[in-house]
Write a protein that holds these residues in place. Structure first.
Motif, PDB file in Angstrom:
ATOM      1  N   ALA A 121       0.828  -1.205   0.000  1.00  0.00           N
ATOM      2  CA  ALA A 121       0.000   0.000   0.000  1.00  0.00           C
ATOM      3  C   ALA A 121       0.861   1.253   0.000  1.00  0.00           C
ATOM      4  O   ALA A 121       0.536   2.246  -0.675  1.00  0.00           O
ATOM      5  N   ALA A 122       1.970   1.233   0.731  1.00  0.00           N
ATOM      6  CA  ALA A 122       2.846   2.410   0.811  1.00  0.00           C
ATOM      7  C   ALA A 122       3.467   2.717  -0.546  1.00  0.00           C
ATOM      8  O   ALA A 122       3.601   3.888  -0.934  1.00  0.00           O
ATOM      9  N   THR A 123       3.857   1.662  -1.261  1.00  0.00           N
ATOM     10  CA  THR A 123       4.458   1.859  -2.578  1.00  0.00           C
ATOM     11  C   THR A 123       3.457   2.486  -3.529  1.00  0.00           C
ATOM     12  O   THR A 123       3.775   3.420  -4.279  1.00  0.00           O
ATOM     13  N   CYS A 124       2.223   1.984  -3.530  1.00  0.00           N
ATOM     14  CA  CYS A 124       1.189   2.517  -4.422  1.00  0.00           C
ATOM     15  C   CYS A 124       0.788   3.943  -4.034  1.00  0.00           C
ATOM     16  O   CYS A 124       0.483   4.764  -4.904  1.00  0.00           O
ATOM     17  N   ALA A 125       0.766   4.237  -2.723  1.00  0.00           N
ATOM     18  CA  ALA A 125       0.358   5.575  -2.267  1.00  0.00           C
ATOM     19  C   ALA A 125       1.332   6.629  -2.754  1.00  0.00           C
ATOM     20  O   ALA A 125       0.931   7.761  -3.060  1.00  0.00           O
ATOM     21  N   GLY A 153      -2.973  -1.484  -1.748  1.00  0.00           N
ATOM     22  CA  GLY A 153      -2.148  -1.561  -2.945  1.00  0.00           C
ATOM     23  C   GLY A 153      -2.901  -2.239  -4.091  1.00  0.00           C
ATOM     24  O   GLY A 153      -3.910  -2.909  -3.891  1.00  0.00           O
ATOM     25  N   ARG A 154      -2.394  -2.046  -5.304  1.00  0.00           N
ATOM     26  CA  ARG A 154      -2.998  -2.642  -6.497  1.00  0.00           C
ATOM     27  C   ARG A 154      -2.862  -4.164  -6.435  1.00  0.00           C
ATOM     28  O   ARG A 154      -1.806  -4.705  -6.083  1.00  0.00           O
ATOM     29  N   SER A 155      -3.953  -4.875  -6.799  1.00  0.00           N
ATOM     30  CA  SER A 155      -3.947  -6.333  -6.804  1.00  0.00           C
ATOM     31  C   SER A 155      -3.974  -6.859  -8.237  1.00  0.00           C
ATOM     32  O   SER A 155      -4.627  -6.278  -9.112  1.00  0.00           O
ATOM     33  N   ILE A 156      -3.262  -7.936  -8.454  1.00  0.00           N
ATOM     34  CA  ILE A 156      -3.237  -8.620  -9.746  1.00  0.00           C
ATOM     35  C   ILE A 156      -3.568 -10.084  -9.504  1.00  0.00           C
ATOM     36  O   ILE A 156      -2.967 -10.730  -8.643  1.00  0.00           O
ATOM     37  N   ARG A 157      -4.542 -10.595 -10.263  1.00  0.00           N
ATOM     38  CA  ARG A 157      -4.936 -11.999 -10.128  1.00  0.00           C
ATOM     39  C   ARG A 157      -4.359 -12.796 -11.290  1.00  0.00           C
ATOM     40  O   ARG A 157      -4.567 -12.472 -12.458  1.00  0.00           O
TER      41      ARG A 157
END
Length: 525
Positions: A427-431, A445-449
């Motif tokens: 989350a910190a990286t995305c923020a 944070g961004r999620s990838i499936r």
């Protein structure tokens, strides 16, 4: 069969066929009938009549089969076939009875032949024969097959009905069956059981309520349920609890109970718990027709709904339009579900599948993926990736060999396995990321499936990114053209009610389709 069956065209036959230049199927069936009905095909025809008395072999079986093909090709109803064999010289030429007086077949014979053919699986035998002829004439002595597979809607022949009509007509059928079994008139059953609904042709006319009045609609439903309960109580007092459960009465009772179970639910506003209301939402696999219990609601796309069935075909990629196998399923069956049966049908006919091109709807097939891992080449569009205006998974670098995912901004994380599937960036990286507005709206944070077949999906996208891959994908237009011709022959609406009969009808339609494919091949041979 008379000698006329194998003779060359007579002067009279040639004169008739010259008038049919714009309908070449007449000439093809007349000239190639012996090629179509070879010894194995004729043996399967004779076997259909194995229950005939000893010493009385079936008569004119090839003519009956050819009449069936003509009936399909030119959309002739059963009652017209006898007349056509007597007055239409084109029919007489094909059937080898030109100049004969009287009808060759009766309406009962036409129906009996179809019933036997469905039971014996004859259409699949003749379909395989057309495929074998086409591959022989094309010069394919081997059995390696590149297959194209797709589907199209087939509208059902049954009447689609709402909850009131489904249940009401089910009650009417139950009462009429009870009358027949008890040797009573329907009027006697109506009077003794106290079910006046049965005497009315329209359920809603008998209920006579205001559709816009919700309480009136709810009361009408209770009346409808009460009619069923009254009829069941009368049957129990007349026959006994055990006897009323036996066929055919028990089957009709069970049918009405299934319809009520799928379409009704307890009324939450009734403290007694006895009243029911029409179910909110639609039950999975809901029966939509009483006259054809196999029909279902279906969708070809998000915006295109239909009622009935789906017809699937397997087409030869190297002989445009040639249909190898068919399958009919209810309209709500997922696209990929019949795929395993289609592939087994092709292999049972002796073909070795080396390549399969399918629409993305077939990709979830476990059987297809197992075959791919065993060496079968599978071509398709990759599943669509959507995320509004934000980055999709395609914008990320998924390195399956090293087990990492790198975002468009260059941040790399360790990927979760495809079993759990979801990898989340810190989350910190995305923020702190300058591209956050293009990537995610989540506070996390961004999620990838990752899909269990992620490597295969990457392969498909990579192939379609090349000129050669796009050229291969364009071959699929052949199966679309084949489906269009099948639709022209069979029509948009099913000729029959029920899966089994419609599967047979699709197979014999595919035979006619293959005859059109065979015409230029046989002419060039």
């Amino acid at each position: 069969m008379s000698d006329d069956w194998v003779q060359e065209l007579s002067v009279e036959e040639e004169a008739v066929l010259r008038l049919c230049k714009k309908q070449p199927l007449w000439r093809f069936l007349r000239e190639q009938r012996t090629a179509l009905f070879n010894e194995p095909v004729k043996a399967s025809l004779v076997a259909m009549y194995s229950d005939s008395p000893r010493g009385r072999p079936p008569k004119n079986v090839e003519q009956k089969a050819l009449a069936m093909l003509l009936q399909v090709a030119f959309s002739a109803p059963d009652h017209e076939v006898p007349t056509l064999t007597a007055v239409d010289k084109r029919w007489q030429v094909v059937l080898g009875c030109l100049g004969d007086s009287g009808t060759l077949l009766s309406q009962g014979t036409v129906h009996d032949f179809r019933t036997r053919a469905i039971s014996a699986g004859f259409a699949s035998v003749l379909l395989e024969r057309t495929v074998a002829l086409a591959r022989e004439k094309k010069g394919f002595s081997h059995t390696r097959l590149r297959a194209l597979i797709d589907s199209s809607p087939l509208l059902g022949a049954g009447r689609v009905e709402d909850t009131f009509n489904l249940i009401g007509r089910g009650i009417s059928h139950l009462a009429k069956t009870a009358a027949a079994e008890l040797d009573k008139s329907v009027e006697e059953v109506i009077d003794e059981a106290g079910v006046p609904l049965v005497s009315h042709s329209s359920v809603k006319a008998w209920l006579d309520f205001d559709w816009s009045d919700k309480p009136a609609r709810a009361d009408a439903l209770q009346q409808l349920i009460g009619q069923f309960e009254a009829l069941c109580n009368w049957l129990e007092s007349t026959l006994g609890a055990q006897e009323m459960k036996k066929p055919p009465i028990g089957e009709h009772i069970a049918q009405v109970e299934r319809l009520m179970e799928q379409d009704l639910e307890p009324d939450p506003n009734d403290p007694s718990g006895t009243r029911r209301q029409v179910r909110r939402g639609t039950t999975k696999n809901r029966q939509i027709s009483l006259s054809d219990g196999d029909m279902r609601h279906g969708r070809k796309s998000k915006t295109k709904a239909f009622n009935g069935y789906k017809r699937h075909v397997v087409v030869d990629a190297d002989i445009p339009g040639l249909v190898h196998a068919t399958e009919v399923v209810a309209a709500n069956v997922p696209e990929h579900e019949p795929l395993a049966r289609l592939l087994r049908s092709v292999e049972a006919a002796g073909a070795e599948l080396v390549e399969v091109q399918v629409d993305r709807g077939y990709i979830p097939s476990a059987d297809l993926m197992a075959r791919r891992r065993a060496g079968l080449r599978v071509l398709s569009k990759a599943p669509t990736l959507r995320n509004g205006e934000l980055f999709t998974k395609n914008d990320f670098t998924v390195d399956l060999d090293n087990g990492t995912i790198t975002c468009p901004a260059g941040s790399t994380v360790k990927a979760k396995g495809t079993k759990t599937g979801v990898t989340t960036f810190p989350a910190a990286t995305c923020a702190a990321c300058s591209k956050r507005g293009q990537c995610t709206t989540s506070n996390k944070g961004r999620s990838i499936r990752l899909h269990p077949e992620e490597a295969f999906h990457q392969q498909l996208r990579a192939e379609l990114a090349t000129s050669k891959g796009r050229q291969s994908a364009r071959e699929r237009v052949q199966v679309e053209h084949a489906l269009a011709r099948v639709g022209q022959i069979q029509g948009r609406r099913a000729r029959f009610k029920g899966l089994k009969k419609n599967q047979f009808d699709l197979q014999r339609t595919a035979i006619i389709n293959n005859c059109y494919v065979l015409m230029p091949l046989m002419a060039a041979a």
